[in-house]
Design a protein around this motif. Structure first.
Motif, PDB file in Angstrom:
ATOM      1  N   THR A  50      29.526  43.564  61.633  1.00  0.00           N
ATOM      2  CA  THR A  50      30.184  44.319  60.907  1.00  0.00           C
ATOM      3  C   THR A  50      31.721  44.406  60.909  1.00  0.00           C
ATOM      4  N   ASP A  51      32.068  42.797  61.742  1.00  0.00           N
ATOM      5  CA  ASP A  51      33.434  42.282  61.909  1.00  0.00           C
ATOM      6  C   ASP A  51      33.592  41.072  60.019  1.00  0.00           C
ATOM      7  N   ARG A  52      32.590  41.787  59.390  1.00  0.00           N
ATOM      8  CA  ARG A  52      31.968  40.789  58.337  1.00  0.00           C
ATOM      9  C   ARG A  52      31.917  40.544  57.415  1.00  0.00           C
ATOM     10  N   VAL A  53      32.659  41.079  55.858  1.00  0.00           N
ATOM     11  CA  VAL A  53      32.293  41.649  54.913  1.00  0.00           C
ATOM     12  C   VAL A  53      32.768  40.939  53.806  1.00  0.00           C
ATOM     13  N   ALA A  54      32.103  40.034  53.008  1.00  0.00           N
ATOM     14  CA  ALA A  54      32.203  39.397  51.568  1.00  0.00           C
ATOM     15  C   ALA A  54      32.698  40.482  50.684  1.00  0.00           C
ATOM     16  N   LEU A  55      34.412  40.112  49.991  1.00  0.00           N
ATOM     17  CA  LEU A  55      33.872  40.550  48.421  1.00  0.00           C
ATOM     18  C   LEU A  55      34.132  40.012  48.109  1.00  0.00           C
ATOM     19  N   ARG A  56      32.812  39.767  46.790  1.00  0.00           N
ATOM     20  CA  ARG A  56      32.057  38.988  46.204  1.00  0.00           C
ATOM     21  C   ARG A  56      33.394  39.150  44.342  1.00  0.00           C
ATOM     22  N   GLN A  57      33.532  40.089  43.909  1.00  0.00           N
ATOM     23  CA  GLN A  57      33.846  40.743  42.919  1.00  0.00           C
ATOM     24  C   GLN A  57      34.587  41.676  43.053  1.00  0.00           C
ATOM     25  N   LEU A  58      36.098  41.665  42.502  1.00  0.00           N
ATOM     26  CA  LEU A  58      36.988  42.651  43.013  1.00  0.00           C
ATOM     27  C   LEU A  58      37.555  43.022  41.121  1.00  0.00           C
ATOM     28  N   ASN A  59      36.756  44.223  40.593  1.00  0.00           N
ATOM     29  CA  ASN A  59      38.058  44.890  39.128  1.00  0.00           C
ATOM     30  C   ASN A  59      38.643  45.984  39.147  1.00  0.00           C
ATOM     31  N   LEU A  60      39.957  46.225  39.770  1.00  0.00           N
ATOM     32  CA  LEU A  60      40.512  47.107  38.865  1.00  0.00           C
ATOM     33  C   LEU A  60      41.425  46.987  37.210  1.00  0.00           C
ATOM     34  N   GLN A  91      37.305  39.086  57.955  1.00  0.00           N
ATOM     35  CA  GLN A  91      37.105  38.615  59.215  1.00  0.00           C
ATOM     36  C   GLN A  91      37.720  39.009  60.411  1.00  0.00           C
ATOM     37  N   ALA A  92      36.864  39.410  61.034  1.00  0.00           N
ATOM     38  CA  ALA A  92      37.770  39.580  62.663  1.00  0.00           C
ATOM     39  C   ALA A  92      38.609  40.540  62.356  1.00  0.00           C
ATOM     40  N   GLY A  93      39.032  41.586  61.837  1.00  0.00           N
ATOM     41  CA  GLY A  93      40.545  42.494  60.953  1.00  0.00           C
ATOM     42  C   GLY A  93      41.180  41.051  60.461  1.00  0.00           C
ATOM     43  N   VAL A  94      40.609  40.303  60.076  1.00  0.00           N
ATOM     44  CA  VAL A  94      41.698  39.825  59.140  1.00  0.00           C
ATOM     45  C   VAL A  94      40.697  39.799  57.473  1.00  0.00           C
ATOM     46  N   LEU A  95      41.748  40.081  56.904  1.00  0.00           N
ATOM     47  CA  LEU A  95      41.703  40.466  55.606  1.00  0.00           C
ATOM     48  C   LEU A  95      42.383  39.301  54.441  1.00  0.00           C
ATOM     49  N   ASP A  96      41.668  38.461  53.680  1.00  0.00           N
ATOM     50  CA  ASP A  96      42.414  37.292  52.865  1.00  0.00           C
ATOM     51  C   ASP A  96      41.393  37.661  51.299  1.00  0.00           C
ATOM     52  N   LEU A  97      42.311  38.375  50.028  1.00  0.00           N
ATOM     53  CA  LEU A  97      41.986  38.362  49.053  1.00  0.00           C
ATOM     54  C   LEU A  97      43.094  36.770  47.977  1.00  0.00           C
ATOM     55  N   ALA A  98      42.244  37.021  46.978  1.00  0.00           N
ATOM     56  CA  ALA A  98      42.709  35.590  46.210  1.00  0.00           C
ATOM     57  C   ALA A  98      42.057  36.710  44.452  1.00  0.00           C
ATOM     58  N   LEU A  99      43.015  36.975  44.398  1.00  0.00           N
ATOM     59  CA  LEU A  99      43.557  38.323  43.264  1.00  0.00           C
ATOM     60  C   LEU A  99      43.865  37.270  42.069  1.00  0.00           C
ATOM     61  N   GLN A 100      44.220  37.946  40.685  1.00  0.00           N
ATOM     62  CA  GLN A 100      44.125  37.517  39.584  1.00  0.00           C
ATOM     63  C   GLN A 100      44.707  38.473  39.207  1.00  0.00           C
ATOM     64  N   LEU A 101      46.011  38.695  38.637  1.00  0.00           N
ATOM     65  CA  LEU A 101      47.295  39.739  38.043  1.00  0.00           C
ATOM     66  C   LEU A 101      46.830  39.570  36.207  1.00  0.00           C
ATOM     67  N   HIS A 102      46.776  40.517  35.691  1.00  0.00           N
ATOM     68  CA  HIS A 102      46.878  40.643  33.992  1.00  0.00           C
ATOM     69  C   HIS A 102      47.243  41.169  33.850  1.00  0.00           C
ATOM     70  N   ASP A 103      48.998  41.637  33.557  1.00  0.00           N
ATOM     71  CA  ASP A 103      49.738  41.937  33.143  1.00  0.00           C
ATOM     72  C   ASP A 103      49.509  43.085  33.534  1.00  0.00           C
ATOM     73  N   VAL A 104      49.957  42.858  34.613  1.00  0.00           N
ATOM     74  CA  VAL A 104      50.256  44.401  35.469  1.00  0.00           C
ATOM     75  C   VAL A 104      52.033  44.780  35.454  1.00  0.00           C
ATOM     76  N   ALA A 105      51.712  45.737  34.674  1.00  0.00           N
ATOM     77  CA  ALA A 105      53.251  46.734  35.137  1.00  0.00           C
ATOM     78  C   ALA A 105      54.051  47.559  36.658  1.00  0.00           C
ATOM     79  N   PRO A 106      54.280  46.306  37.354  1.00  0.00           N
ATOM     80  CA  PRO A 106      54.428  47.347  38.280  1.00  0.00           C
ATOM     81  C   PRO A 106      55.128  49.156  37.992  1.00  0.00           C
ATOM     82  N   ALA A 107      56.561  49.066  36.994  1.00  0.00           N
ATOM     83  CA  ALA A 107      56.758  50.114  36.739  1.00  0.00           C
ATOM     84  C   ALA A 107      55.401  51.105  36.619  1.00  0.00           C
TER      85      ALA A 107
END
Length: 170
Positions: free
Chosen positions: A75-85, A104-120
Motif C-alpha cells: 500500500t505504500d507504492r503506487v505508480a502513476l503511469r499516465q496523467l492528463n489534465l 512510494q513510502a510517503g514520497v510523491l515524485d511527478l514528471a510533468l509536461q506543461l502545454h500552454d498553461v495560463a496561471p492567471a
C-alpha cells in the motif's frame, strides 16, 4: 476483489468540506486486480462541468484522465503511469498538463509536461502568461500521524518557456 467500477454524476467536492472547491464531477474509476501479490490497474476518467479559478473557490480542471498501477499488498507504492489534465477557468482553456510519477513510502515524485498553461486562468492572483515545458515535483511530509499536523515540503524544478498574455507578465 477482481474488479471494481465506481461512477459519479455531478459530484460536488464542497459538499464534503467548505474548504474544498465547488465542482460538478462526472466520472468513473475502474480497478482490475488478479490477487494481493499481483499488479492491479486503475483507470480514472473525470470531467468537471463547473471548472473555474481557485480564487473563486472552483477547481480549474475540466478533465482528468489517469492510469495507475499498484500491488494491493504494498500500500505504500503506487505508480502513476499516465496523467492528463485539461485546465480551464470555466470560459477559456487554461492549458494542459501531462505526465507520470509515483508514490512510494510517503514520497510523491511527478514528471510533468506543461502545454500552454495560463496561471492567471487558474487563479487571478497569478501572472498573466502562458507557460510550456518540463516540470518535476518532489513532495515529502504529506502524511502525518493523527497527533501532529503534516509538514509538507515541495521541490519544483523545471525549464519553462513563457509568453505574456495581453502584453503583461514577462
Amino acid at each position: 476483489l477482481a474488479a471494481l467500477q465506481l461512477r459519479t454524476q455531478k459530484f460536488d467536492l464542497a459538499s464534503l468540506s467548505a474548504r474544498l472547491p465547488e465542482t460538478a464531477l462526472d466520472g468513473q474509476v475502474q480497478i482490475q486486480s488478479t490477487g494481493l501479490d499481483q499488479l492491479a490497474q486503475a483507470q480514472l476518467q473525470f470531467s468537471n462541468a463547473l471548472p473555474g479559478r481557485l480564487d473563486q473557490q472552483r477547481l480549474p480542471i475540466a478533465r482528468l484522465d489517469a492510469d495507475l498501477a499498484a500491488t494491493p499488498k504494498q500500500t505504500d507504492r503506487v505508480a502513476l503511469r499516465q496523467l492528463n489534465l485539461l485546465l480551464a477557468d470555466g470560459k477559456l482553456s487554461a492549458g494542459r498538463v501531462s505526465g507520470q510519477g509515483q508514490w512510494q513510502a510517503g514520497v510523491l515524485d511527478l514528471a510533468l509536461q506543461l502545454h500552454d498553461v495560463a496561471p492567471a486562468l487558474l487563479d487571478a492572483r497569478a501572472a498573466p502568461l502562458r507557460a510550456s515545458g518540463p516540470l518535476t515535483l518532489h513532495a515529502t511530509g504529506l502524511l502525518a500521524p493523527a497527533t501532529s499536523p503534516a509538514r509538507p515540503k515541495l521541490t519544483l524544478q523545471g525549464r519553462l518557456t513563457g509568453q505574456a498574455i495581453q502584453g503583461v507578465g514577462l
